[in-house]
Design a protein around this motif. Structure first.
Motif, PDB file in Angstrom:
ATOM      1  N   CYS A 124      -7.709  24.580  -6.153  1.00 10.57           N
ATOM      2  CA  CYS A 124      -9.004  24.067  -5.762  1.00 10.57           C
ATOM      3  C   CYS A 124      -9.350  24.614  -4.393  1.00 10.57           C
ATOM      4  O   CYS A 124      -8.525  25.231  -3.737  1.00 10.57           O
ATOM      5  CB  CYS A 124      -9.009  22.544  -5.777  1.00 10.57           C
ATOM      6  SG  CYS A 124      -7.732  21.803  -4.761  1.00 10.57           S
ATOM      7  N   LEU A 131     -10.630  14.381  -7.136  1.00  3.86           N
ATOM      8  CA  LEU A 131     -10.190  14.807  -5.807  1.00  3.86           C
ATOM      9  C   LEU A 131     -11.234  14.456  -4.773  1.00  3.86           C
ATOM     10  O   LEU A 131     -12.427  14.497  -5.043  1.00  3.86           O
ATOM     11  CB  LEU A 131      -9.983  16.324  -5.793  1.00  3.86           C
ATOM     12  CG  LEU A 131      -8.975  16.915  -6.781  1.00  3.86           C
ATOM     13  CD1 LEU A 131      -9.037  18.430  -6.728  1.00  3.86           C
ATOM     14  CD2 LEU A 131      -7.579  16.417  -6.468  1.00  3.86           C
ATOM     15  N   LYS A 161      -6.405  26.433  -2.306  1.00 12.89           N
ATOM     16  CA  LYS A 161      -5.475  25.338  -2.040  1.00 12.89           C
ATOM     17  C   LYS A 161      -4.905  24.869  -3.370  1.00 12.89           C
ATOM     18  O   LYS A 161      -5.596  24.907  -4.377  1.00 12.89           O
ATOM     19  CB  LYS A 161      -6.196  24.173  -1.368  1.00 12.89           C
ATOM     20  CG  LYS A 161      -6.795  24.561  -0.045  1.00 12.89           C
ATOM     21  CD  LYS A 161      -7.269  23.369   0.729  1.00 12.89           C
ATOM     22  CE  LYS A 161      -7.696  23.830   2.109  1.00 12.89           C
ATOM     23  NZ  LYS A 161      -7.914  22.741   3.015  1.00 12.89           N
ATOM     24  N   ILE A 187      -3.777  22.368  -6.263  1.00 11.80           N
ATOM     25  CA  ILE A 187      -4.162  21.038  -6.734  1.00 11.80           C
ATOM     26  C   ILE A 187      -3.013  20.113  -6.363  1.00 11.80           C
ATOM     27  O   ILE A 187      -1.853  20.464  -6.569  1.00 11.80           O
ATOM     28  CB  ILE A 187      -4.384  21.057  -8.252  1.00 11.80           C
ATOM     29  CG1 ILE A 187      -5.616  21.910  -8.574  1.00 11.80           C
ATOM     30  CG2 ILE A 187      -4.571  19.641  -8.801  1.00 11.80           C
ATOM     31  CD1 ILE A 187      -5.919  22.046 -10.030  1.00 11.80           C
ATOM     32  N   PRO A 188      -3.296  18.949  -5.765  1.00  9.94           N
ATOM     33  CA  PRO A 188      -2.192  18.076  -5.348  1.00  9.94           C
ATOM     34  C   PRO A 188      -1.195  17.875  -6.477  1.00  9.94           C
ATOM     35  O   PRO A 188      -1.591  17.718  -7.628  1.00  9.94           O
ATOM     36  CB  PRO A 188      -2.897  16.765  -4.996  1.00  9.94           C
ATOM     37  CG  PRO A 188      -4.285  17.159  -4.647  1.00  9.94           C
ATOM     38  CD  PRO A 188      -4.599  18.373  -5.461  1.00  9.94           C
ATOM     39  N   ILE A 247      -7.157  18.063   0.640  1.00 12.00           N
ATOM     40  CA  ILE A 247      -7.656  17.654  -0.669  1.00 12.00           C
ATOM     41  C   ILE A 247      -6.650  16.689  -1.284  1.00 12.00           C
ATOM     42  O   ILE A 247      -5.485  17.036  -1.446  1.00 12.00           O
ATOM     43  CB  ILE A 247      -7.899  18.892  -1.541  1.00 12.00           C
ATOM     44  CG1 ILE A 247      -9.072  19.677  -0.929  1.00 12.00           C
ATOM     45  CG2 ILE A 247      -8.196  18.487  -2.971  1.00 12.00           C
ATOM     46  CD1 ILE A 247      -9.377  20.963  -1.593  1.00 12.00           C
ATOM     47  N   ILE A 248      -7.091  15.477  -1.553  1.00 14.81           N
ATOM     48  CA  ILE A 248      -6.157  14.482  -2.091  1.00 14.81           C
ATOM     49  C   ILE A 248      -6.702  13.871  -3.374  1.00 14.81           C
ATOM     50  O   ILE A 248      -7.905  13.751  -3.561  1.00 14.81           O
ATOM     51  CB  ILE A 248      -5.849  13.369  -1.057  1.00 14.81           C
ATOM     52  CG1 ILE A 248      -7.096  12.567  -0.713  1.00 14.81           C
ATOM     53  CG2 ILE A 248      -5.216  13.932   0.193  1.00 14.81           C
ATOM     54  CD1 ILE A 248      -6.781  11.293   0.040  1.00 14.81           C
ATOM     55  N   PRO A 249      -5.802  13.499  -4.278  1.00 15.15           N
ATOM     56  CA  PRO A 249      -6.230  12.854  -5.512  1.00 15.15           C
ATOM     57  C   PRO A 249      -6.545  11.373  -5.265  1.00 15.15           C
ATOM     58  O   PRO A 249      -5.974  10.764  -4.352  1.00 15.15           O
ATOM     59  CB  PRO A 249      -5.014  12.985  -6.428  1.00 15.15           C
ATOM     60  CG  PRO A 249      -3.849  13.168  -5.526  1.00 15.15           C
ATOM     61  CD  PRO A 249      -4.351  13.740  -4.234  1.00 15.15           C
ATOM     62  N   VAL A 254       0.361  12.037  -0.814  1.00 16.19           N
ATOM     63  CA  VAL A 254      -0.792  11.330  -0.263  1.00 16.19           C
ATOM     64  C   VAL A 254      -1.796  11.108  -1.387  1.00 16.19           C
ATOM     65  O   VAL A 254      -2.205  12.054  -2.053  1.00 16.19           O
ATOM     66  CB  VAL A 254      -1.431  12.130   0.888  1.00 16.19           C
ATOM     67  CG1 VAL A 254      -2.620  11.380   1.457  1.00 16.19           C
ATOM     68  CG2 VAL A 254      -0.403  12.397   1.967  1.00 16.19           C
ATOM     69  N   ILE A 269     -11.561  15.800 -12.021  1.00 19.68           N
ATOM     70  CA  ILE A 269     -10.590  16.742 -12.588  1.00 19.68           C
ATOM     71  C   ILE A 269     -10.579  16.508 -14.085  1.00 19.68           C
ATOM     72  O   ILE A 269     -10.307  15.400 -14.537  1.00 19.68           O
ATOM     73  CB  ILE A 269      -9.183  16.454 -12.066  1.00 19.68           C
ATOM     74  CG1 ILE A 269      -9.126  16.659 -10.573  1.00 19.68           C
ATOM     75  CG2 ILE A 269      -8.161  17.302 -12.802  1.00 19.68           C
ATOM     76  CD1 ILE A 269      -8.403  17.884 -10.156  1.00 19.68           C
TER      77      ILE A 269
END
Lengths: 172, 711
Positions: free
Chosen positions: B692, A58, B677, B679-680, A65-67, A97, A48
């Motif tokens: 994303c 990510l 989706k 972005i967290p 989708i998690i960082p 998460v 990112i």
């Protein structure tokens, strides 16, 4: 109903004093096991752009989708070389998460409540707050730094290295 | 309360139902706000709505709501019964709306888990005065006053009164509409309402609260009660008839002897015996009430139950046809979102399977596989279409709210304004509807407050006294255009420019050469308001920039146009849906990016000699005589240090809001449907990215936000 409750309770007791430990830099850190979703092998990370340097990017965890955060960078420690043995610990803190990239996962330990000491205030300056470490757990001969994940994830400034150094001094 | 039951379900039901009722109520009221008075249907409807709300609030013990609903019901009871003339209509309208607002506010509190603690006294007093006033009018013309609609506040404790000689005995059957939900709770409502005045009460099914299955029994056979009370039949009916879901109420007075031994409650258990028995009873007893009504029906005549005289009949007449209601169910939005997510994942999983590298063995014959894959793709595409259409909602409700805003604002400002609504049936994704409500409200308020002139000014300008705001929606080019148009005095170019200069917004721009549109764009800057005086509705200068920001978050744009002297037009162009978009996938610095297909104008391969380098580092490219600014995506996002040569890359020309840029990327991958989706949240908002997505091979691509790139 009551049966469910008892199982929940017993689960609570089994989880309460259990901690997952990992090594980062020279220190061993511990995370309450109830925060840990799973541990996955290292995988391709999508970068990112223009975020904090410790946010590596990510990953795609089965459609979610998690960082991911590099723990060493978060602690201002020298960056890691990622290899086949690098792992990602997936944690869930208040529904956030996040994956943590750590140098080496150690073991799961039990630390009784009475073995957890508050972090000593640091002599040099009272202004240095105990940022990410809320306690020091004793297991056998060694000492683990208990991580306050909420602060770890959300606090802007760092300063942990300083803190870790002074703990190291204390140990000696 | 004596019985224990799940109040949460009841509460949900209460909120949902009353919310719908209030919405309907406002719609009815606003429809007739310009009429001389409410017509009979409207009066009946408002009366019934208030009656229902009063009843259900009484059960839930929301006393303040009960009281205020009761007061309004009083007024409409009076209107209905006495049909007075000369009712100040506008005042009445505002009373109804005030009550609706009050109840809505209380329900919001309840929904948030707070106590509904609003104080209705003031409103009630105002309505008291109003009621007296219209009654006074009537006594002057000497019409007969109807009896007061007396309401006794419900006791919270149940102490059964002792039987006296004045007691009367009733057999009661309440039939609910076949699609009624939780009829057992409703039946309990009736029991609870009766308990206060009943001396004794027995009902069947007995376990209405503890046993949910009893609701089926109630729907099938009706809810049966034996009641001993000192009430007239009409009073009993009034107590029970609090719910719009009741189809009919059958009340019969019976002799005291053998009352509690009656097998009235039993037939329910003997399935087949029921209809025959009921019919017989009806035949035997129907004559009595019929005679009272002065109708000429011979004893023994078969009387169909639905022809029962009185209120129940009136109720049914005004109901929507049942069939159309039954074809809808209420679904929790969370479940819909979950389904949407799952389908999104299915689409991705499908791509993973069908584009699996294992299939790419040279010389592999996959005829059957390809056939099956084709079928699968078709089904999943259909599935996507269906879930999309399920999430689509007409803009009707949103637009109706605006009606109310125009009405309120115009009255308070002393302006006379009509709102014309066009195309309110246009459908938009539910998520988007949630996002446009606020901006739309702002635009409408702006139009009413800044746009439309005072009546005198309008007359002086040779316009109709009544201002007009047009709110319209239409589909155009895969987007929905929502337009707010007013016929006011439009925007003043010089005034805006002056203000812009004062606020230092002009910069190096020359105001002489700016187009009107560019000038109007200033009003979307933070803190910009040309209105000298701040009013309740607008002028604080926090409006338009927020509006624009809100619209941009859902990928929309706002066009501002104005003709001085004859009005302004604001057009929101918003995407139909947020969840799945068509996108172009491209690659830069080993990362994948997606840009929405709609804004891509063309792809061009350029030569080095077409580039223009400015000393400041800015670059332009000349393509067919046009000069475009260039964004090197890799450098823009700080992904790569060294620039690739333009000849190795590809220029993507993006056009948005009449601005054009060239985006230089390394490679084009292709076009595909993208499941968007977020972005967290953990990652702070990144400039130039809006979301994303997952590509067919499981890797992640970042969705570029064109507004961020261009702006």
């Amino acid at each position: 109903m009551s049966e469910e409750m008892t199982t929940e309770l017993s689960e609570g007791t089994t989880q309460r004093d259990r901690y997952m430990t990992f090594k980062s830099g020279n220190e061993y850190f511990a995370i309450g096991i109830e925060y840990i979703n799973e541990i996955i092998p290292f995988q391709r990370i999508t970068v990112i752009p223009e975020t904090e340097n410790y946010i590596k990017g990510l990953i795609n965890l089965r459609g979610k989708i998690i960082p991911v955060v590099d723990v060493a960078l978060r602690f201002n420690q020298p960056p890691l070389e990622y290899n086949d043995r690098t792992c990602i610990i997936v944690i869930d803190v208040k529904s956030t998460v996040v994956g943590l990239i750590v140098e080496r996962i150690a073991e799961v330990v039990t630390i009784e409540e009475e073995d957890i000491l508050p972090p000593p205030s640091i002599g040099r300056s009272n202004k240095v707050q105990n940022k990410y470490v809320y306690g020091i757990g004793k297991t056998g001969d060694s000492v683990k730094l208990l991580l306050d994940l909420d602060k770890f994830l959300h606090d802007e400034e760092t300063g942990i290295t300083e803190q870790a150094d002074s703990f190291a001094e204390l140990e000696e | 309360m004596a019985e224990e039951f799940n109040t949460e379900d009841m509460l949900d039901m209460y909120l949902l139902e009353n919310g719908q009722l209030l919405e309907k109520l406002q719609e009815t009221v606003l429809e007739q706000k310009d009429a001389e008075c409410f017509d009979e249907d409207a009066i009946n409807e408002i009366f019934r709505t208030m009656h229902t709300i009063k009843g259900s609030s009484g059960i839930m013990m929301f006393d303040n709501v009960t009281k205020i609903a009761h007061k309004l019901e009083d007024i409409f009871y009076y209107l209905r019964e006495s049909k007075p003339d000369n009712v100040p209509h506008l005042e009445l309208v505002s009373h109804v709306l005030d009550v609706a607002d009050f109840i809505t506010a209380e329900m919001d509190k309840i929904r948030d888990g707070n106590d509904p603690d609003g104080d209705p006294t003031e409103l009630i007093d105002a309505m008291d005065v109003f009621l007296k006033q219209i009654k006074h009018e009537i006594t002057k013309v000497e019409k007969e006053l109807p009896p007061e609609n007396v309401y006794v506040a419900p006791n919270q404790f149940y102490i059964a009164p002792v039987a006296t000689s004045g007691s009367r005995f009733y057999q009661i059957v309440i039939t609910y509409k076949s699609d009624t939900q939780m009829s057992n709770i409703r039946a309990y409502t009736a029991v609870y309402a009766l308990k206060e005045s009943a001396e004794d009460i027995i009902y069947f099914p007995e376990d209405i609260i503890s046993n949910e299955a009893s609701s089926d029994l109630i729907l099938k056979y009706g809810f049966r009660m034996l009641l001993q009370a000192q009430l007239s039949e009409e009073e009993v009916r009034k107590i029970i008839d609090t719910s719009s879901e009741i189809e009919s109420i059958d009340i019969r007075e019976v002799a005291a002897e053998g009352f509690f031994n009656s097998d009235f409650l039993k037939p329910i258990e003997l399935d087949t015996a029921v209809p025959a028995k009921e019919e017989k009873e009806e035949k035997a007893e129907e004559s009595k009430p019929e005679e009272k009504q002065g109708k000429d029906i011979a004893p023994g005549d078969y009387v169909i139950q639905s022809k029962e005289p009185g209120k129940a009949k009136q109720l049914n007449k005004n109901k929507q046809p049942k069939a159309s209601k039954q074809s809808f169910i209420n679904v929790n939005v969370e479940k819909m979102d979950q389904l949407m997510d799952l389908i999104g994942e299915l689409v991705i999983a499908e791509a993973v399977v069908l584009q699996n590298p294992d299939l790419k063995v040279p010389g592999l014959e996959l005829q059957n596989f390809q056939k099956a894959a084709g079928q699968l793709t078709k089904i999943s595409t259909d599935l996507q279409d269906v879930i999309m259409s399920m999430r689509m909602m007409p803009l009707t409700t949103t637009f109706q709210k605006m009606n109310r805003i125009v009405f309120d604002a115009s009255r308070k400002l002393g302006k006379d304004i009509d709102l014309e609504v066009v195309g309110e049936n246009t459908e938009v994704d539910k998520n988007i509807i949630e996002h446009i409500s606020d901006p739309l409200m702002h635009l409408i308020r702006n139009a009413v407050d800044h746009g439309i002139e005072m009546p005198e000014e309008r007359l002086a300008a040779g316009k109709a006294k009544k201002g007009k705001v047009t709110l319209s929606a239409k589909n155009e080019g895969g987007k929905v255009w929502i337009t707010v148009q007013d016929d006011g005095f439009g925007m003043d170019r010089t005034k805006i420019l002056k203000k812009a200069k004062k606020n230092g917004l002009l910069g190096s721009k020359n105001p002489e050469t700016m187009t009107d549109r560019e000038v109007y764009q200033f009003i979307t800057y933070p803190g910009f308001s040309t209105n000298e005086t701040v009013t309740e509705f607008s002028g604080r200068g926090v409006g338009m920039d927020v509006v624009v920001k809100n619209i941009q978050t859902i990928g929309g744009t706002l066009d501002i146009d104005s003709v001085p002297g004859s009005g302004s037009t604001m057009t929101m162009k918003i995407p139909l849906t947020l969840a799945i978009i068509d996108g172009i996938v491209m690659e830069t610095a080993d990362s994948f990016f997606v840009v929405e297909t709609g804004i891509v104008k063309q792809f061009v391969s350029v030569k080095e000699d077409m580039m223009i380098h400015e000393p400041g580092g800015e670059e332009y490219v000349m393509i067919r005589g046009e000069c475009y600014p260039v964004i090197r995506l890799g450098r823009y996002l700080s992904l790569s240090d060294q620039d690739t040569s333009v000849e190795d890359g590809m220029m993507v020309i993006l056009e948005m809001e009449e601005k054009t840029v060239c985006l230089l990327v390394d490679n084009l991958i292709g076009e595909q449907e993208i499941v968007v989706k977020p972005i967290p949240k953990y990652i702070k908002k990144v400039k130039g990215l809006s979301g994303c997505t997952q590509l067919g091979d499981g890797s992640i691509a970042l969705i570029l936000d064109p507004a961020g790139l261009i702006g």
